[in-house]
Design an enzyme around this catalytic site. Structure first.
Site, PDB file in Angstrom:
ATOM      1  N   ASN A   1       0.871  -1.183   0.000  1.00 54.83           N
ATOM      2  CA  ASN A   1       0.000   0.000   0.000  1.00 54.83           C
ATOM      3  C   ASN A   1       0.903   1.227   0.000  1.00 54.83           C
ATOM      4  O   ASN A   1       1.426   1.616   1.043  1.00 54.83           O
ATOM      5  CB  ASN A   1      -0.891  -0.019   1.257  1.00 54.83           C
TER       6      ASN A   1
ATOM      7  N   LYS B   1       0.126   4.177  -0.377  1.00 56.34           N
ATOM      8  CA  LYS B   1      -0.606   5.367   0.099  1.00 56.34           C
ATOM      9  C   LYS B   1      -0.357   6.528  -0.875  1.00 56.34           C
ATOM     10  O   LYS B   1      -0.248   6.302  -2.067  1.00 56.34           O
ATOM     11  CB  LYS B   1      -0.193   5.706   1.533  1.00 56.34           C
TER      12      LYS B   1
ATOM     13  N   HIS C   1      -9.849   0.612   4.710  1.00 54.74           N
ATOM     14  CA  HIS C   1      -8.602   0.924   5.436  1.00 54.74           C
ATOM     15  C   HIS C   1      -8.927   1.924   6.546  1.00 54.74           C
ATOM     16  O   HIS C   1      -9.772   2.804   6.375  1.00 54.74           O
ATOM     17  CB  HIS C   1      -7.574   1.509   4.460  1.00 54.74           C
TER      18      HIS C   1
ATOM     19  N   GLU D   1      -7.466   4.456   7.573  1.00 54.80           N
ATOM     20  CA  GLU D   1      -7.307   5.871   7.203  1.00 54.80           C
ATOM     21  C   GLU D   1      -8.538   6.379   6.464  1.00 54.80           C
ATOM     22  O   GLU D   1      -8.922   7.542   6.604  1.00 54.80           O
ATOM     23  CB  GLU D   1      -6.024   6.047   6.363  1.00 54.80           C
TER      24      GLU D   1
ATOM     25  N   GLU E   1      -5.695  -5.256  10.708  1.00 55.38           N
ATOM     26  CA  GLU E   1      -4.741  -4.164  10.879  1.00 55.38           C
ATOM     27  C   GLU E   1      -5.050  -3.402  12.166  1.00 55.38           C
ATOM     28  O   GLU E   1      -5.902  -2.484  12.162  1.00 55.38           O
ATOM     29  CB  GLU E   1      -4.836  -3.198   9.707  1.00 55.38           C
TER      30      GLU E   1
ATOM     31  N   GLY F   1       1.787   2.459  10.772  1.00 56.94           N
ATOM     32  CA  GLY F   1       2.681   3.608  10.594  1.00 56.94           C
ATOM     33  C   GLY F   1       3.322   4.095  11.881  1.00 56.94           C
ATOM     34  O   GLY F   1       3.882   5.189  11.920  1.00 56.94           O
TER      35      GLY F   1
ATOM     36  N   SER G   1       2.968  -1.977  10.539  1.00 59.09           N
ATOM     37  CA  SER G   1       4.425  -1.913  10.736  1.00 59.09           C
ATOM     38  C   SER G   1       5.132  -3.243  10.479  1.00 59.09           C
ATOM     39  O   SER G   1       6.041  -3.618  11.222  1.00 59.09           O
ATOM     40  CB  SER G   1       4.755  -1.376  12.139  1.00 59.09           C
TER      41      SER G   1
END
Ligand code: PEP
Length: 251
Positions: free
Chosen positions: A9, A11, A97, A99, A169, A175, A214
């Site tokens: 990903n 991003k 996701h 985010e 996740e 991150g 991560s």
């Protein structure tokens, strides 16, 4: 049969030259890698899909999208639909996701609509689910994750998961450099699989459940060693060819 998947990903990162350099390094690395049982999927920013499609042609590396709108066309300024993405050889889609859930306020219902729309265009949804730090500390990990999963199942039906991927996740690990320990991740993956098994044993046994949060070259092997972890969704480390190829080789 479960497929091992290692999904990048990117991003909102990259520019044309960097994309070519990264893809060249991956193509060279994957050729010399002994690992052929796992599938690599690259999810670039949509703007680079034409370039990625050209540069990954005939390589066996699959392409995915980070997002799409559930409608194929219409007055949705700034959006792209799955039918368009199919023209760029997108065969996977990251859906839900954290985010997108947090920053873009995507609801479970909208996520389920995207999940269904992806499948109509033969795009395999990678449904992301995960808990916050506060939810984990309050003992709400399983109920949160299974609740997110149930919300989509209620809309699309369990049968739709015969052709889907799940990515667990934990939000606190995305991150941040903090990773769930292999045992913590396995516990949640096993809970997801047994939840699905109550609805459909065959789907539960055959669905790939990825871990994301991560994942790096130095922790991938221990995660992949767990019986219910079938690969990874990788953010930061997917922008470094050497790191990403090491993760891929570990799968
Ligand atoms: C992600 O964005 O899905 C992700 C797992 O990111 P990172 O690997 O950087 O934690």
């Amino acid at each position: 049969m479960r497929t091992n998947l290692v999904v990048a990903n990117w991003k909102m990162h990259g520019h044309k030259k960097e994309v070519t350099q990264l893809l060249n390094a991956l193509k060279n690395g994957i050729n010399t890698s002994a690992t052929k049982d796992s599938k690599m999927v690259i999810c670039p920013p949509s703007l680079f899909l034409g370039q990625v499609q050209k540069e990954l042609a005939e390589t066996g590396i699959a392409i995915g999208t980070q997002n799409a709108h559930p409608q194929n066309e219409g007055a949705f300024t700034g959006e792209v639909g799955f039918a368009m993405l199919r023209e760029f050889s997108c065969s996977y889609a990251i859906i839900g996701h954290s985010e997108r859930r947090e920053i873009f306020a995507e609801t479970d219902k909208f996520i389920a609509e995207k999940f269904a729309a992806a499948q109509v265009q033969s795009v395999i949804p990678i449904l992301c689910i995960g808990e916050t730090q506060a939810q984990r500390e309050s003992g709400l990990t399983e109920s949160t994750v299974l609740g997110q999963l149930q919300a989509v199942i209620s809309e699309v039906g369990i049968e739709a998961f015969a052709n889907a991927v799940i990515a667990y996740e934990p939000i606190w690990a995305i991150g941040t450099g903090l990773t769930a320990s292999p045992e913590q991740a396995q516990e949640v993956h096993a809970a997801i699989r047994s939840f699905l098994a109550k609805l459909d044993q065959n789907i539960a046994e055959n669905i790939s459940i990825l871990y994301g949060g991560s994942v790096k070259a130095n922790n991938a092997e221990a995660l992949f060693y767990q019986s219910d972890i079938d690969g990874a969704l990788v953010g930061g480390a997917s922008l470094d060819a050497e790191e990403f190829l090491t993760i891929y080789a570990a799968a």
